[in-house]
Motif scaffolding. Structure first.
Motif, short mmCIF file in Angstrom:
data_model
loop_
_atom_site.label_atom_id
_atom_site.label_comp_id
_atom_site.label_asym_id
_atom_site.label_seq_id
_atom_site.Cartn_x
_atom_site.Cartn_y
_atom_site.Cartn_z
N ARG A 171 125.83 1.17 -29.66
CA ARG A 171 125.37 2.30 -28.92
C ARG A 171 123.97 2.83 -29.21
NH1 ARG A 171 129.89 6.48 -29.20
NH2 ARG A 171 130.65 5.12 -31.11
N ASN A 172 123.42 2.22 -30.28
CA ASN A 172 122.16 2.68 -30.84
C ASN A 172 121.17 1.73 -30.18
OD1 ASN A 172 119.93 2.48 -32.33
ND2 ASN A 172 120.31 1.60 -33.95
N PRO A 173 120.48 2.74 -29.13
CA PRO A 173 119.20 2.02 -28.34
C PRO A 173 117.99 1.55 -28.93
CG PRO A 173 119.22 4.27 -27.92
CD PRO A 173 120.31 3.96 -29.09
N TYR A 174 117.87 1.80 -30.16
CA TYR A 174 116.56 1.71 -30.88
C TYR A 174 116.34 0.41 -31.66
CZ TYR A 174 116.70 6.61 -29.82
OH TYR A 174 116.94 7.96 -29.03
N LEU B 107 103.18 6.05 -39.09
CA LEU B 107 102.21 7.27 -39.36
C LEU B 107 101.28 6.96 -40.44
CD1 LEU B 107 104.72 10.01 -39.07
CD2 LEU B 107 103.44 9.08 -37.27
N VAL B 108 99.83 7.28 -40.04
CA VAL B 108 99.00 7.25 -41.33
C VAL B 108 98.41 8.66 -41.41
CG1 VAL B 108 96.66 6.31 -42.12
CG2 VAL B 108 98.18 4.73 -40.78
N VAL B 109 98.87 9.00 -42.60
CA VAL B 109 98.66 10.59 -42.82
C VAL B 109 97.38 10.92 -43.70
CG1 VAL B 109 99.64 12.67 -43.97
CG2 VAL B 109 101.09 10.85 -43.08
N ASP B 110 96.44 11.88 -43.40
CA ASP B 110 95.51 12.35 -44.32
C ASP B 110 96.17 13.27 -45.17
OD1 ASP B 110 92.96 12.87 -45.03
OD2 ASP B 110 92.19 14.06 -43.57
N TYR C 214 99.49 5.72 -30.01
CA TYR C 214 99.22 7.03 -29.40
C TYR C 214 98.19 7.50 -29.70
CZ TYR C 214 103.60 5.88 -26.89
OH TYR C 214 104.60 5.31 -26.25
N LYS C 215 97.70 7.53 -31.09
CA LYS C 215 96.55 8.19 -31.50
C LYS C 215 96.06 7.46 -32.57
CE LYS C 215 95.27 12.36 -34.21
NZ LYS C 215 95.89 13.70 -34.82
N GLN D 274 96.61 17.88 -37.05
CA GLN D 274 95.23 17.87 -38.22
C GLN D 274 95.07 16.71 -38.91
OE1 GLN D 274 95.22 21.61 -40.14
NE2 GLN D 274 93.76 20.82 -41.99
N ASN D 275 96.40 16.41 -39.40
CA ASN D 275 96.57 15.41 -40.74
C ASN D 275 97.11 14.02 -40.08
OD1 ASN D 275 95.52 17.22 -42.50
ND2 ASN D 275 97.71 18.31 -42.64
N LEU D 276 97.74 13.86 -39.02
CA LEU D 276 98.16 12.38 -38.49
C LEU D 276 96.98 11.71 -37.95
CD1 LEU D 276 101.69 12.72 -37.24
CD2 LEU D 276 101.06 12.32 -39.51
N ARG D 277 96.43 10.71 -38.68
CA ARG D 277 95.30 10.03 -38.12
C ARG D 277 95.84 8.95 -37.32
NH1 ARG D 277 90.84 10.13 -41.67
NH2 ARG D 277 89.88 9.28 -39.59
N LEU D 278 96.82 8.17 -37.39
CA LEU D 278 97.28 7.11 -36.72
C LEU D 278 98.76 7.53 -36.34
CD1 LEU D 278 96.55 3.99 -35.81
CD2 LEU D 278 98.37 3.58 -37.30
N ILE D 279 99.07 7.32 -35.11
CA ILE D 279 100.50 7.43 -34.64
C ILE D 279 100.93 6.14 -33.72
CG2 ILE D 279 102.21 8.77 -33.29
CD1 ILE D 279 100.59 11.24 -33.99
N MET D 280 101.77 5.18 -34.34
CA MET D 280 102.19 4.09 -33.67
C MET D 280 103.78 4.24 -33.35
SD MET D 280 102.20 0.21 -34.29
CE MET D 280 101.33 0.15 -35.76
N LYS D 281 103.97 4.36 -32.13
CA LYS D 281 105.70 4.39 -31.68
C LYS D 281 105.94 3.16 -30.87
CE LYS D 281 109.08 7.09 -29.73
NZ LYS D 281 110.23 6.69 -30.54
N GLY D 282 107.09 2.31 -31.42
CA GLY D 282 107.34 1.34 -30.63
C GLY D 282 106.22 0.17 -30.55
#
Length: 117
Positions: A65-68, A83-86, A113-114, A101-109
């Motif tokens: 049942r885990n869809p991830y 996540l790449v954090v400053d 995204y940033k 302010q502090n998340l420099r890179l956001i990657m999901k899947g």
């Protein structure tokens, strides 16, 4: 407050961090503050494990049942949420309480995204 104290006293280690029960958008925008609040009971490295590897282990218990897929680890075949954090959340976890302010890179899947690097 007492729940976390009791969990520590009895040696309960399967505590995770999740935002799936937050239904208010304003509260969801401040969910990172929960990481900072947990420093009353846990070290930053423990809190990061609660939000990553421990949470991935919990979701894996749902089996088919885990869809991830594979979560909470960085390896081939795992879901690529990065996540790449400053700042250094191991020293000051509050840097995660201010994601804009502090998340420099956001990657999901595997999708970025940033990226302000």
């Amino acid at each position: 407050d007492s729940m976390m104290k009791v969990a520590q006293e009895v040696g309960f280690e399967n505590i995770v961090f999740g935002a799936d029960v937050v239904t208010n958008l304003d509260a969801l925008a401040r969910i990172g503050e929960e990481l900072t609040l947990r420093t009353r009971w846990f070290k930053p490295v423990e809190i990061l494990r609660q939000a990553t590897s421990k949470a991935g282990e919990l979701l894996a218990l749902s089996g088919p049942r885990n869809p991830y897929g594979t979560l909470g680890v960085i390896r081939n075949g795992a879901v690529a949420d990065v996540l790449v954090v400053d700042g250094d959340p191991l020293e000051d976890i509050s840097v995660l309480a201010k994601p804009s302010q502090n998340l420099r890179l956001i990657m999901k899947g595997g999708e970025v995204y940033k990226n302000t690097l």
